[in-house]
Design an enzyme around this catalytic site. Sequence first.
Site, PDB file in Angstrom:
ATOM      1  N   CYS B 106       9.853  -3.303  -7.287  1.00 46.25           N
ATOM      2  CA  CYS B 106      10.595  -3.479  -5.704  1.00 46.25           C
ATOM      3  C   CYS B 106      11.645  -4.796  -5.006  1.00 46.25           C
ATOM      4  CB  CYS B 106       9.514  -2.813  -4.457  1.00 46.25           C
ATOM      5  SG  CYS B 106       9.582  -2.624  -3.231  1.00 46.25           S
ATOM      6  N   HIS B 234       6.318   1.089  -6.858  1.00 48.54           N
ATOM      7  CA  HIS B 234       5.249   0.098  -7.392  1.00 48.54           C
ATOM      8  C   HIS B 234       3.700   0.180  -8.157  1.00 48.54           C
ATOM      9  CE1 HIS B 234       5.295  -2.411  -4.000  1.00 48.54           C
ATOM     10  NE2 HIS B 234       6.524  -1.261  -3.217  1.00 48.54           N
ATOM     11  N   GLU B 236       1.419  -1.272  -9.568  1.00 55.09           N
ATOM     12  CA  GLU B 236      -0.020  -1.885  -9.081  1.00 55.09           C
ATOM     13  C   GLU B 236      -0.829  -1.224  -7.723  1.00 55.09           C
ATOM     14  OE1 GLU B 236       3.445  -2.403  -8.168  1.00 55.09           O
ATOM     15  OE2 GLU B 236       3.430  -3.037  -6.006  1.00 55.09           O
TER      16      GLU B 236
END
Lengths: 441, 274
Positions: B106, B234, B236
């Site tokens: 991002c 994302h 994560e």
Amino acid sequence: MSLAVDPKKVDRFMSLARRMGVEATVLGKFTNSGKFHVRYGSKTVAYLDMDFLHDGVPQMKLSAKWKAPKHPEPAFAEPADLGKALTRMLARLNICSKESVVRQYDHEVQGGSVVKPMVGVQNDGPSDAGIVRPLLDSMEGVVVAHGICPRYSDIDAYHMTACAIDEAVRNAVAVGADLDHLAGLDNFCWCDPVKSAKTPDGEFKLAQLVRANMAIYDYTTAYGVPCISGKDSMKNDYSIGLTKISVPPTLLYSVIGKIRDVRKAVTMDAKRPQDLVYILGETRDELGGSEWFAQNGSVGSKVPQVNAKKAMKLYRALHKAIKAGLVASCHDCSDGGMGVALAETAFAGGLGIHIDLKDVPYRGKKRNDYILFSETASRFVVTIHPGNQRRFQKVMTGNVFSEIGFVSADGWFEVTGINGRLEVKEKINRLKEAWQKPLNF
Amino acid sequence: MPRKVKAIVLTGNGTNCEMEMAHACKLAGADMVDIVHISELLFGEKKLSGYHFLNLPGGFLDGDDLGSAKAGANRFLHAPISGADEMLIEELLKFINAGGLILGVCNGFQLMVKLGLLPALDNNFTKQSTTLTFNDSGRFEDRWVYLKANAKSPCVFTGDIDLVYYPVRHGEGKFVVKSASVLEKIEKKNLVVFQYCNAEGAITTDYPDNPNGSTHAIAGICNDTGRLFGLMPHPEAFLHRTNHPRWTREVLPEEGQGLAIFGNAVRFIRSKDF
């Protein structure tokens, strides 16, 4: 931001600030002079006693006079097409989908998102509360929920407040929060309550404020939810020419809670066909200040009243059922009552729901629209797997609850009325469309 | 004796996804994971040469004031390392030339493209040839998207990933190229790693499956060694099944699909190919 720093450590602090690119300036020091002394260079520009600064503001002596407003009971007939009425209710601004707004904010940062604001088969059903895991190596979660119902202030700000607190608590319970670990925030958005030339009805407005605070005391103590912070915004009035517009006395009550294991969390979307539908909590014809009455141009007077003792008992039982994994979906009843809650549960799950109003525990005027749209507090619609029925009923014993229908694979939302006639037959897709349209930018 | 994998997760000046990115590295088996504030690099207290795997997390570097990650990119390009005779950019280029891995998510991806670390056609890591600009919807978007992996890309982070589901949370995620020839080179060299697609894996430019209107639905790219990788979604944020938006109604594996990105990186670093 202001900080107090030990003079022995100030050089290290300033060096750290410089390193991290933060502008920091030593402004002065704490002394024991008892004075607030401000200088510009060598010139003194302020010199006040601390006692005066902290405790010297003259206290206002105000009088509050409560006079319960009287609104006539409405005289509209039960609608011929209850399905159409439900569709129009779902499109009301206080009820319709807020997804277009919600998705403009990051609700998943820091990686611990568990229950998001939008849930369900197409990620577009309205969640009752949020759950996050603050520590990524732990399954403990934090629950955040809210309650707000300003319309009820047209009748009595005491009950408005009670309902807002109840709504926040029941929203937290609906996803699995532990009742023994809740704290609250009271946020006031109020009109000027001080009598003056500009505010001739100040004594009444102040009485509303006093009643709201009485309810905060009564219900936070009853639920064991201390207010750990809050905010007041007290002058929300606007004058245009000779017309003064005051906001309705509004309390946003927010609750923060804990869930021991987030894997036990429950969301509001119907999960499987053949699951059984239950209503938890008694329904009364409390439509004063409701969305349904507003839809029909009325305020009324029978505002929902919270029975904290009964509510707590029900919430504890529900929590037990959720912890035992007996609940497939849970959704609280608020704006638009059980009709809206059931419709949302159905279309969020992409499944139909069929219910029979004669099975709803109800006290009041025998009307299908009243039962469907009453906003009696402390209620939930719950779906459970048939295999869990016996255990669920055992856990809920001692509370008012009833099986009212089932989840279906056919995609129809059907309501049989108290006279045995099918009063509502709508496709869930059409209900969802109506619910999503108003704010679908 | 397997190599000890050392990961650095950079933070500071507006980054806010460092905790979960560090957690992902830890779960993936990295032996050392340090969250390092950029000031520690700028004052020579920590050095990139001490690590194998540089993580550039999501957030709002410098408040997106000059456009997302623009000020951050300028900082990397022009900041000296205090007390040393070196610029930060030199330390970064040394890290890349030593074969270090860089993952930008991002805001981290925005930083990489505005610096020029990606796509780095002609191996020039400080020449910007693409950008990430405002979403077509004109709004910040927080929604989950399906991604189709390009099996032919040299990316060392993707392994045998084919179709995954990750959240996007951004206002400036639309991938745009400087010229048609840049796009041609990227596609010819198979530097496209992920593209937005529907649930069946069909690549799409339709909103909301494609949340920002990216050129050719590009969601993530790598450089030609495959060791530098950036993506807008994302990974994560999907490390555990309870991150998934529908986990209460679907039976899902315990491990979130995002962990594979980090697992592949750690495995690669331990391998002979590193």
